[in-house]
Design a protein around this motif. Structure first.
Motif, PDB file in Angstrom:
ATOM      1  N   LYS A  25      29.758  53.709   3.841  1.00 28.06           N
ATOM      2  CA  LYS A  25      29.123  54.491   4.901  1.00 28.06           C
ATOM      3  C   LYS A  25      27.617  54.257   4.950  1.00 28.06           C
ATOM      4  N   SER A  26      26.974  54.281   3.772  1.00 27.72           N
ATOM      5  CA  SER A  26      25.520  54.088   3.736  1.00 27.72           C
ATOM      6  C   SER A  26      25.133  52.676   4.152  1.00 27.72           C
ATOM      7  N   LEU A  27      25.962  51.700   3.778  1.00 30.76           N
ATOM      8  CA  LEU A  27      25.681  50.316   4.159  1.00 30.76           C
ATOM      9  C   LEU A  27      25.908  50.101   5.652  1.00 30.76           C
ATOM     10  N   SER A  28      26.961  50.698   6.189  1.00 32.55           N
ATOM     11  CA  SER A  28      27.297  50.514   7.612  1.00 32.55           C
ATOM     12  C   SER A  28      26.172  50.964   8.529  1.00 32.55           C
ATOM     13  N   LYS A  29      25.421  51.975   8.084  1.00 30.27           N
ATOM     14  CA  LYS A  29      24.343  52.516   8.911  1.00 30.27           C
ATOM     15  C   LYS A  29      23.240  51.493   9.195  1.00 30.27           C
ATOM     16  N   LEU A  30      23.160  50.456   8.354  1.00 34.84           N
ATOM     17  CA  LEU A  30      22.098  49.460   8.537  1.00 34.84           C
ATOM     18  C   LEU A  30      22.378  48.514   9.697  1.00 34.84           C
ATOM     19  N   PHE A  31      23.650  48.343  10.023  1.00 38.09           N
ATOM     20  CA  PHE A  31      24.019  47.351  11.024  1.00 38.09           C
ATOM     21  C   PHE A  31      24.153  47.999  12.401  1.00 38.09           C
ATOM     22  N   LYS A  32      23.364  47.501  13.335  1.00 41.82           N
ATOM     23  CA  LYS A  32      23.354  48.046  14.695  1.00 41.82           C
ATOM     24  C   LYS A  32      23.853  46.983  15.666  1.00 41.82           C
ATOM     25  N   VAL A  33      24.647  47.394  16.617  1.00 43.09           N
ATOM     26  CA  VAL A  33      25.276  46.452  17.528  1.00 43.09           C
ATOM     27  C   VAL A  33      24.262  45.723  18.406  1.00 43.09           C
ATOM     28  N   ASP A  34      23.090  46.328  18.648  1.00 42.04           N
ATOM     29  CA  ASP A  34      22.075  45.692  19.486  1.00 42.04           C
ATOM     30  C   ASP A  34      21.037  44.933  18.664  1.00 42.04           C
ATOM     31  N   HIS A  35      21.325  44.720  17.376  1.00 40.20           N
ATOM     32  CA  HIS A  35      20.430  43.980  16.488  1.00 40.20           C
ATOM     33  C   HIS A  35      21.088  42.676  16.032  1.00 40.20           C
ATOM     34  N   PHE A  36      20.273  41.668  15.882  1.00 35.83           N
ATOM     35  CA  PHE A  36      20.649  40.401  15.278  1.00 35.83           C
ATOM     36  C   PHE A  36      20.417  40.571  13.774  1.00 35.83           C
ATOM     37  N   SER A  37      21.439  40.435  12.926  1.00 35.37           N
ATOM     38  CA  SER A  37      21.312  40.743  11.496  1.00 35.37           C
ATOM     39  C   SER A  37      21.439  39.494  10.626  1.00 35.37           C
ATOM     40  N   ILE A  38      20.584  39.407   9.620  1.00 32.85           N
ATOM     41  CA  ILE A  38      20.617  38.305   8.659  1.00 32.85           C
ATOM     42  C   ILE A  38      20.762  38.920   7.271  1.00 32.85           C
ATOM     43  N   GLU A  61      25.092  33.807  -0.907  1.00 36.26           N
ATOM     44  CA  GLU A  61      25.522  33.410   0.425  1.00 36.26           C
ATOM     45  C   GLU A  61      24.777  34.233   1.463  1.00 36.26           C
ATOM     46  N   ILE A  62      24.630  33.635   2.644  1.00 33.95           N
ATOM     47  CA  ILE A  62      23.919  34.299   3.732  1.00 33.95           C
ATOM     48  C   ILE A  62      24.844  34.379   4.938  1.00 33.95           C
ATOM     49  N   LEU A  63      24.753  35.478   5.636  1.00 33.60           N
ATOM     50  CA  LEU A  63      25.584  35.701   6.815  1.00 33.60           C
ATOM     51  C   LEU A  63      24.687  36.119   7.973  1.00 33.60           C
ATOM     52  N   VAL A  64      24.839  35.451   9.106  1.00 30.33           N
ATOM     53  CA  VAL A  64      24.106  35.809  10.318  1.00 30.33           C
ATOM     54  C   VAL A  64      25.078  36.462  11.292  1.00 30.33           C
ATOM     55  N   ILE A  65      24.733  37.645  11.761  1.00 31.24           N
ATOM     56  CA  ILE A  65      25.600  38.412  12.664  1.00 31.24           C
ATOM     57  C   ILE A  65      24.896  38.547  14.014  1.00 31.24           C
ATOM     58  N   SER A 114      28.834  31.117  10.642  1.00 31.45           N
ATOM     59  CA  SER A 114      27.747  32.076  10.473  1.00 31.45           C
ATOM     60  C   SER A 114      27.433  32.331   9.002  1.00 31.45           C
ATOM     61  N   LYS A 115      28.317  31.864   8.099  1.00 30.75           N
ATOM     62  CA  LYS A 115      28.109  32.073   6.662  1.00 30.75           C
ATOM     63  C   LYS A 115      27.935  30.735   5.957  1.00 30.75           C
ATOM     64  N   ILE A 116      26.903  30.624   5.139  1.00 26.61           N
ATOM     65  CA  ILE A 116      26.704  29.413   4.347  1.00 26.61           C
ATOM     66  C   ILE A 116      26.284  29.783   2.926  1.00 26.61           C
ATOM     67  N   PHE A 117      26.504  28.857   2.004  1.00 23.46           N
ATOM     68  CA  PHE A 117      26.068  29.047   0.623  1.00 23.46           C
ATOM     69  C   PHE A 117      24.639  28.528   0.498  1.00 23.46           C
ATOM     70  N   LEU A 118      23.795  29.317  -0.157  1.00 21.81           N
ATOM     71  CA  LEU A 118      22.389  28.948  -0.316  1.00 21.81           C
ATOM     72  C   LEU A 118      22.130  28.312  -1.675  1.00 21.81           C
ATOM     73  N   LYS A 119      21.348  27.275  -1.677  1.00 23.35           N
ATOM     74  CA  LYS A 119      20.870  26.723  -2.943  1.00 23.35           C
ATOM     75  C   LYS A 119      19.869  27.703  -3.549  1.00 23.35           C
ATOM     76  N   SER A 120      19.690  27.618  -4.846  1.00 17.07           N
ATOM     77  CA  SER A 120      18.789  28.558  -5.535  1.00 17.07           C
ATOM     78  C   SER A 120      17.402  28.552  -4.927  1.00 17.07           C
ATOM     79  N   LYS A 121      16.904  27.346  -4.587  1.00 17.17           N
ATOM     80  CA  LYS A 121      15.555  27.262  -4.031  1.00 17.17           C
ATOM     81  C   LYS A 121      15.477  27.923  -2.652  1.00 17.17           C
ATOM     82  N   ASP A 122      16.589  27.854  -1.890  1.00 17.64           N
ATOM     83  CA  ASP A 122      16.594  28.487  -0.568  1.00 17.64           C
ATOM     84  C   ASP A 122      16.664  30.003  -0.675  1.00 17.64           C
ATOM     85  N   VAL A 123      17.416  30.500  -1.664  1.00 22.09           N
ATOM     86  CA  VAL A 123      17.461  31.941  -1.902  1.00 22.09           C
ATOM     87  C   VAL A 123      16.062  32.457  -2.204  1.00 22.09           C
ATOM     88  N   LEU A 124      15.375  31.772  -3.125  1.00 18.51           N
ATOM     89  CA  LEU A 124      14.025  32.195  -3.519  1.00 18.51           C
ATOM     90  C   LEU A 124      13.061  32.123  -2.343  1.00 18.51           C
TER      91      LEU A 124
END
Length: 286
Positions: A25-38, A61-65, A114-124
């Motif tokens: 529930k607390s996590l769901s509140k962060l995602f808004k339908v009119d927002h582009f989320s990364i 991993e990173i997900l773009v919504i 929309s989902k890819i695995f990040l290398k350590s350097k890309d995460v940082l």
């Protein structure tokens, strides 16, 4: 629970860094339908239903919504920790160095995984850029160059992210439909000609299509009208010119090819609720 220290709320922008959650529930509140989320998962995992497709995001991993995506959290691990950037299209238009680029980015992302695995350097790198952006938006409004610093920090993050997705998807042949290609061409022509040409008919003619057909395609692909895009581009140009106190309102109106300063002022006030002079005064007072 969400840490109050690492988030920033702005009209159209949210930044969260190393947030831990104990409930869906607390996590769901962060995602808004009119927002582009990364979303970046720092630890743990998260299973999400996105437009009826289940996606599980693991550590590094990173997900773009994209905006207007149906979203439901199915399962989250006990040790879930994330970083999140979300923003509206309007925020991007107001804070983009090159306004059409966000459109290219959005088309690119929706065409690829929309989902890819990040290398350590890309995460940082991405976490560093999120931290930088967060620190800049938390600065007092009295800071003389706050808006400019936020703009450059935000754009730097988007460009780096687009580069990471491009490198990760080099083997995928990106194919746009004819309608999408037409809209992308429109963005390019608009960027060059928006100061001088304000009519939908002009851009339809440049693209060699019927005006009604052109308007219908833009609306279908983007859910916004061609006229809205043209007016947004003119407004952005006006705001850029108004930052230069040496330019008179009359000159700016002529530069943007309004029939007179009154027409320019009416257009500007209709979109901002401020006259050009009031907008400039507010800029100087900040």
């Amino acid at each position: 629970m969400v840490s109050k220290k690492s988030k920033y709320f702005h009209i159209g922008l949210q930044v969260y860094i190393f947030e831990k959650f104990t409930s869906k529930k607390s996590l769901s509140k962060l995602f808004k339908v009119d927002h582009f989320s990364i979303l970046i998962v720092n630890s743990g995992s998260l299973s999400i239903l996105i437009d009826k497709t289940e996606v599980t995001v693991y550590e590094s991993e990173i997900l773009v919504i994209p905006i207007k995506t149906l979203f439901e959290i199915l399962i989250m691990s006990d040790q879930l920790q994330i970083c999140l950037l979300s923003f509206t299209t309007d925020f991007v238009i107001e804070n983009s160095i090159r306004r059409p680029h966000i459109r290219y980015f959005e088309f690119f992302i929706t065409k690829l995984s929309s989902k890819i695995f990040l290398k350590s350097k890309d995460v940082l790198l991405l976490i560093d850029l999120l931290t930088l952006l967060n620190s800049k938006v938390l600065r007092p409004s009295s800071h003389v160059f706050k808006d400019e610093i936020v703009l450059f920090s935000f754009n730097l993050l988007l460009y780096e992210l687009a580069g990471i997705y491009h490198r990760s998807s080099w083997h995928i042949s990106l194919q746009h439909s004819k309608r999408e290609k037409l809209v992308l061409q429109f963005f390019k022509i608009l960027e060059i000609n928006c100061r001088k040409h304000h009519s939908v008919k002009y851009y339809a003619n440049k693209l060699g299509v019927n005006t009604d057909h052109f308007s219908r395609i833009v609306k279908q692909v983007t859910e916004k009208t061609a006229k809205q895009f043209i007016e947004e581009a003119i407004l952005l140009e006006a705001k850029v010119l108004l930052q230069n106190n040496h330019l008179t309102i009359l000159y700016i109106g002529e530069e943007l090819h309004f029939s007179n300063s009154s027409a320019f002022s009416t257009f500007f006030k209709r979109h901002t609720s401020l006259s050009p002079s009031e907008y400039r005064l507010r800029l100087n007072s900040n």
